[in-house]
Design a protein around this motif. Structure first.
Motif, PDB file in Angstrom:
ATOM      1  N   THR A   1       0.815  -1.216   0.000  1.00  9.51           N
ATOM      2  CA  THR A   1       0.000   0.000   0.000  1.00  9.51           C
ATOM      3  C   THR A   1       0.848   1.265   0.000  1.00  9.51           C
ATOM      4  OG1 THR A   1      -0.152  -0.101   2.419  1.00  9.51           O
ATOM      5  CG2 THR A   1      -1.941  -1.120   1.154  1.00  9.51           C
ATOM      6  N   SER A   2       2.167   1.126  -0.088  1.00 11.17           N
ATOM      7  CA  SER A   2       3.041   2.303  -0.095  1.00 11.17           C
ATOM      8  C   SER A   2       4.335   1.984  -0.835  1.00 11.17           C
ATOM      9  CB  SER A   2       3.369   2.754   1.336  1.00 11.17           C
ATOM     10  OG  SER A   2       4.202   1.784   1.969  1.00 11.17           O
ATOM     11  N   VAL A   3       5.034   3.034  -1.209  1.00 11.52           N
ATOM     12  CA  VAL A   3       6.343   2.864  -1.867  1.00 11.52           C
ATOM     13  C   VAL A   3       7.291   2.121  -0.938  1.00 11.52           C
ATOM     14  CG1 VAL A   3       8.314   4.076  -2.873  1.00 11.52           C
ATOM     15  CG2 VAL A   3       6.006   4.986  -3.184  1.00 11.52           C
ATOM     16  N   GLU A   4       7.239   2.461   0.334  1.00 10.40           N
ATOM     17  CA  GLU A   4       8.145   1.841   1.295  1.00 10.40           C
ATOM     18  C   GLU A   4       7.868   0.353   1.454  1.00 10.40           C
ATOM     19  OE1 GLU A   4       8.254   6.005   1.459  1.00 10.40           O
ATOM     20  OE2 GLU A   4       6.496   4.702   1.757  1.00 10.40           O
ATOM     21  N   GLN A   5       6.590  -0.030   1.399  1.00  9.41           N
ATOM     22  CA  GLN A   5       6.273  -1.462   1.462  1.00  9.41           C
ATOM     23  C   GLN A   5       6.772  -2.192   0.220  1.00  9.41           C
ATOM     24  OE1 GLN A   5       2.146  -2.287   2.308  1.00  9.41           O
ATOM     25  NE2 GLN A   5       2.279  -1.560   4.419  1.00  9.41           N
ATOM     26  N   ILE A   6       6.637  -1.571  -0.948  1.00  7.31           N
ATOM     27  CA  ILE A   6       7.193  -2.193  -2.155  1.00  7.31           C
ATOM     28  C   ILE A   6       8.688  -2.399  -1.988  1.00  7.31           C
ATOM     29  CG2 ILE A   6       7.630  -1.904  -4.621  1.00  7.31           C
ATOM     30  CD1 ILE A   6       5.085  -0.280  -4.834  1.00  7.31           C
ATOM     31  N   GLN A   7       9.369  -1.376  -1.494  1.00 10.48           N
ATOM     32  CA  GLN A   7      10.813  -1.479  -1.280  1.00 10.48           C
ATOM     33  C   GLN A   7      11.156  -2.633  -0.345  1.00 10.48           C
ATOM     34  OE1 GLN A   7      12.686   1.553   1.194  1.00 10.48           O
ATOM     35  NE2 GLN A   7      14.472   1.569  -0.178  1.00 10.48           N
ATOM     36  N   ALA A   8      10.419  -2.728   0.775  1.00 12.53           N
ATOM     37  CA  ALA A   8      10.700  -3.795   1.748  1.00 12.53           C
ATOM     38  C   ALA A   8      10.466  -5.172   1.128  1.00 12.53           C
ATOM     39  CB  ALA A   8       9.832  -3.600   2.988  1.00 12.53           C
ATOM     40  N   VAL A   9       9.403  -5.317   0.333  1.00  6.69           N
ATOM     41  CA  VAL A   9       9.112  -6.604  -0.307  1.00  6.69           C
ATOM     42  C   VAL A   9      10.202  -6.957  -1.313  1.00  6.69           C
ATOM     43  CG1 VAL A   9       7.522  -7.831  -1.826  1.00  6.69           C
ATOM     44  CG2 VAL A   9       6.623  -6.453   0.045  1.00  6.69           C
ATOM     45  N   VAL A  10      10.641  -5.985  -2.102  1.00  7.89           N
ATOM     46  CA  VAL A  10      11.680  -6.247  -3.113  1.00  7.89           C
ATOM     47  C   VAL A  10      12.997  -6.630  -2.435  1.00  7.89           C
ATOM     48  CG1 VAL A  10      13.080  -5.215  -4.942  1.00  7.89           C
ATOM     49  CG2 VAL A  10      10.609  -4.822  -4.882  1.00  7.89           C
ATOM     50  N   ARG A  11      13.345  -5.937  -1.382  1.00  9.58           N
ATOM     51  CA  ARG A  11      14.584  -6.287  -0.669  1.00  9.58           C
ATOM     52  C   ARG A  11      14.474  -7.675  -0.035  1.00  9.58           C
ATOM     53  NH1 ARG A  11      16.617  -0.566   2.174  1.00  9.58           N
ATOM     54  NH2 ARG A  11      17.347   0.351   0.212  1.00  9.58           N
ATOM     55  N   PHE A  12      13.315  -7.986   0.490  1.00 10.34           N
ATOM     56  CA  PHE A  12      13.085  -9.319   1.045  1.00 10.34           C
ATOM     57  C   PHE A  12      13.225 -10.380  -0.060  1.00 10.34           C
ATOM     58  CE2 PHE A  12      10.273 -12.871   2.053  1.00 10.34           C
ATOM     59  CZ  PHE A  12      10.664 -13.196   3.346  1.00 10.34           C
ATOM     60  N   ALA A  13      12.672 -10.092  -1.233  1.00 12.19           N
ATOM     61  CA  ALA A  13      12.765 -11.038  -2.353  1.00 12.19           C
ATOM     62  C   ALA A  13      14.216 -11.252  -2.773  1.00 12.19           C
ATOM     63  CB  ALA A  13      11.934 -10.513  -3.522  1.00 12.19           C
ATOM     64  N   ASN A  14      15.011 -10.198  -2.762  1.00 17.31           N
ATOM     65  CA  ASN A  14      16.437 -10.342  -3.079  1.00 17.31           C
ATOM     66  C   ASN A  14      17.141 -11.227  -2.052  1.00 17.31           C
ATOM     67  OD1 ASN A  14      17.745  -8.644  -5.414  1.00 17.31           O
ATOM     68  ND2 ASN A  14      16.102  -7.345  -4.613  1.00 17.31           N
ATOM     69  N   ASP A  15      16.836 -10.993  -0.782  1.00 14.29           N
ATOM     70  CA  ASP A  15      17.478 -11.776   0.280  1.00 14.29           C
ATOM     71  C   ASP A  15      17.127 -13.253   0.195  1.00 14.29           C
ATOM     72  OD1 ASP A  15      18.611  -9.465   1.263  1.00 14.29           O
ATOM     73  OD2 ASP A  15      17.069  -9.159   2.804  1.00 14.29           O
ATOM     74  N   HIS A  16      15.927 -13.571  -0.311  1.00 14.77           N
ATOM     75  CA  HIS A  16      15.460 -14.955  -0.342  1.00 14.77           C
ATOM     76  C   HIS A  16      15.424 -15.533  -1.759  1.00 14.77           C
ATOM     77  CE1 HIS A  16      14.133 -13.630   3.642  1.00 14.77           C
ATOM     78  NE2 HIS A  16      14.063 -14.901   3.983  1.00 14.77           N
ATOM     79  N   ASN A  17      15.994 -14.765  -2.703  1.00 13.18           N
ATOM     80  CA  ASN A  17      16.072 -15.225  -4.098  1.00 13.18           C
ATOM     81  C   ASN A  17      14.700 -15.630  -4.644  1.00 13.18           C
ATOM     82  OD1 ASN A  17      17.470 -15.751  -6.492  1.00 13.18           O
ATOM     83  ND2 ASN A  17      17.685 -17.926  -5.998  1.00 13.18           N
ATOM     84  N   ILE A  18      13.716 -14.750  -4.439  1.00 10.97           N
ATOM     85  CA  ILE A  18      12.360 -14.978  -4.931  1.00 10.97           C
ATOM     86  C   ILE A  18      12.115 -14.037  -6.117  1.00 10.97           C
ATOM     87  CG2 ILE A  18       9.894 -14.912  -4.386  1.00 10.97           C
ATOM     88  CD1 ILE A  18      10.673 -15.282  -1.434  1.00 10.97           C
ATOM     89  N   ALA A  19      11.738 -14.580  -7.238  1.00 10.07           N
ATOM     90  CA  ALA A  19      11.459 -13.758  -8.416  1.00 10.07           C
ATOM     91  C   ALA A  19      10.137 -13.016  -8.246  1.00 10.07           C
ATOM     92  CB  ALA A  19      11.417 -14.622  -9.666  1.00 10.07           C
ATOM     93  N   ILE A  20      10.040 -11.865  -8.917  1.00 10.82           N
ATOM     94  CA  ILE A  20       8.876 -10.987  -8.781  1.00 10.82           C
ATOM     95  C   ILE A  20       8.250 -10.738 -10.146  1.00 10.82           C
ATOM     96  CG2 ILE A  20       8.164  -8.603  -8.295  1.00 10.82           C
ATOM     97  CD1 ILE A  20      10.305  -8.559  -6.097  1.00 10.82           C
ATOM     98  N   THR A  21       6.928 -10.815 -10.196  1.00 11.47           N
ATOM     99  CA  THR A  21       6.176 -10.366 -11.374  1.00 11.47           C
ATOM    100  C   THR A  21       5.289  -9.203 -10.961  1.00 11.47           C
ATOM    101  OG1 THR A  21       6.121 -12.554 -12.423  1.00 11.47           O
ATOM    102  CG2 THR A  21       4.447 -10.981 -13.108  1.00 11.47           C
ATOM    103  N   PRO A  22       5.563  -7.979 -11.455  1.00  9.98           N
ATOM    104  CA  PRO A  22       4.673  -6.853 -11.161  1.00  9.98           C
ATOM    105  C   PRO A  22       3.344  -7.026 -11.880  1.00  9.98           C
ATOM    106  CG  PRO A  22       6.838  -6.114 -11.941  1.00  9.98           C
ATOM    107  CD  PRO A  22       6.725  -7.571 -12.255  1.00  9.98           C
ATOM    108  N   SER A  23       2.269  -6.585 -11.237  1.00 12.52           N
ATOM    109  CA  SER A  23       0.939  -6.780 -11.801  1.00 12.52           C
ATOM    110  C   SER A  23       0.111  -5.511 -11.676  1.00 12.52           C
ATOM    111  CB  SER A  23       0.227  -7.931 -11.077  1.00 12.52           C
ATOM    112  OG  SER A  23      -1.096  -8.079 -11.537  1.00 12.52           O
ATOM    113  N   GLY A  24      -0.468  -5.070 -12.809  1.00 13.65           N
ATOM    114  CA  GLY A  24      -1.359  -3.916 -12.797  1.00 13.65           C
ATOM    115  C   GLY A  24      -2.779  -4.353 -13.053  1.00 13.65           C
TER     116      GLY A  24
END
Length: 468
Positions: A52-75
């Motif tokens: 729900t915020s830019v900061e939450q996106i940042q935290a999720v992306v950093r978490f994904a990097n730490d755990h080697n989880i790929a991301i698909t952005p969705s609109g």
């Protein structure tokens, strides 16, 4: 059945970042948010996350990097190139909850929005301010600004207003590394080096996630009129367009063939514009706040008839009639969707269009003698949509295989004319094998190098646009 399941501790950590009820893992949700309108790839995401915020996106992306989880952005998931399909256990980051219009700058005629704002929502807001957001297409009621930006969406008004890129003055993005970049900050004039925000426009989420945007607005058009013309053959289209553009500022110049018209009429929601049946049809739109503009349009129409280019035509006399005439063009995609069309979205310089379409049509006719072919597109900006309709006698897989054989022939012609294999739908997964027809090997190497700068662990939208 989805075989990708994240560990319980991973889910717990994600929940701490975005909060309760901001994760979905049920089968229906994974199916719904894990795909777009492309029908050729099956979604298999592991989880859907709703920041729900830019900061939450940042935290999720950093978490994904730490755990080697790929991301698909969705609109809004309205894309046609499988650019938002999660096929290999990716975490889908949906922007659905980031749908606020944040700030309006009247003197700048600019608005700052979150990426999940629906296109029509922005159009309606602009109208309330006495302004206009001109990027428009059939999916405006469900597509999101972040997706439009990530694919540099075009639509029906490009001839006058340009693509999404022309209206973006700044972006807030979260890179694949998890950095927040506030790019250009809404500035109209900014000569301080690389325009990094332009890399994310059309980047298809491969460099990072568009979170917010500063969007330019314009004055609204006045007294729009629509003219539909029946055309003798495609060779007549270009001189007709030149005749109108020489005298009148057009806001749209669209074309479609008789088969496309027939499919819309069979849909039963609109009527034939005139009795004459023609091989091709042109729809053009223009502002006519003064009677002399209308007189000039009619004069040009009569000239086109005298030259034998146009066989018949009709001009809107009311807003309702203009809307109905537009439906002849805008309802094509919906009308042919039941035939599971194989779509190609290609473009060349406008000057090359007649020769280009003749060569494409010859190849398609020889290779698809038993297939129905719907042509339509934004001819005013050199963008053509080629839709091959699936016969009932063929299975989906057989149909795709036949169409893919001809792709190489079609794209060789695109390459010959220095055109694009994807004018406005993006590359995603469907066009990725053919990228070399529009981009040189050296260009692709530079694109890969750029991705590694913004997304060194290659977690952002893997499998789309580029292969590593």
């Amino acid at each position: 059945m989805n075989s990708f399941v994240l560990a319980a501790d991973v889910i717990d950590e994600l929940t701490k970042i975005v909060g309760k009820n901001r994760l979905k893992m049920d089968v229906d949700s994974l199916e719904n948010w894990g795909k777009d309108h492309n029908q050729y790839f099956s979604p298999q995401p592991s989880v859907i996350v709703f920041p729900t915020s830019v900061e939450q996106i940042q935290a999720v992306v950093r978490f994904a990097n730490d755990h080697n989880i790929a991301i698909t952005p969705s609109g809004g998931r309205t894309g046609l190139s499988a650019g938002a399909v999660a096929t290999n256990g990716e975490m889908v980051i949906s922007l659905d909850k980031m749908n606020q219009i944040l700030e309006f700058f009247p003197s700048d005629r600019m608005v700052r929005v979150q990426a999940g704002v629906i296109t029509q929502q922005l159009q309606d807001f602009a109208e309330q301010q006495g302004l206009y957001y001109p990027v428009d297409f059939a999916s405006a009621g469900s597509s999101q600004l972040g997706g439009n930006i990530s694919t540099n969406a075009g639509g029906i008004k490009v001839i006058q207003y340009g693509l999404t890129r022309n209206w973006i003055l700044g972006l807030t993005v979260v890179t694949g590394k998890g950095d927040i970049l506030r790019l250009n900050k809404g500035m109209l004039k900014n000569a301080t080096g690389y325009a990094l925000h332009h890399l994310f426009i059309g980047g298809e989420g491969t460099l990072g996630i568009v979170a917010e945007a500063e969007v330019r607005l314009d004055r609204p058009p006045h007294d729009l009129h629509v003219l539909v013309l029946g055309v003798a053959d495609f060779a007549a289209v270009m001189p007709m367009m030149q005749s109108f553009r020489k005298e009148i500022d057009l806001t749209a110049f669209e074309f479609f063939n008789d088969l496309a018209m027939q499919k819309v009429l069979n849909h039963g929601l609109v009527q034939r514009p005139f009795e004459t049946s023609c091989p091709f049809y042109i729809l053009l739109e223009f502002e006519a706040p003064y009677q002399p503009v209308l007189d000039k349009a009619l004069e040009i129409f009569e000239y086109c008839v005298e030259q034998g280019w146009a066989w018949d035509g009709v001009m809107s006399q009311s807003l309702e009639q203009a809307q109905n005439l537009w439906r002849l063009r805008e309802d094509i995609s919906e009308s042919i969707s039941v035939f599971t069309p194989y779509k190609n979205d290609i473009s060349v310089l406008i000057s090359y269009v007649p020769e280009f379409i003749a060569e494409i049509d010859a190849v398609v006719s020889s290779q698809y003698p038993d297939f129905e072919t719907c042509w339509f597109g934004h001819i005013g900006d050199g963008n053509l949509h080629l839709n091959i309709l699936k016969p009932e006698t063929l299975s989906q897989q057989e149909f795709i295989e036949k169409c893919e054989i001809v792709n190489s022939f079609v794209f060789e012609i695109v390459k010959k004319f220095n055109g694009s294999i994807s004018a406005e739908h993006g590359v995603g997964m469907t066009k990725k094998p053919y990228l070399e027809f529009s981009r040189t090997e050296l260009e692709i190497e530079y694109m890969k190098a750029l991705k590694k700068v913004f997304d060194p662990n290659l977690i952002m939208n893997p499998g789309k646009l580029l292969d590593f």
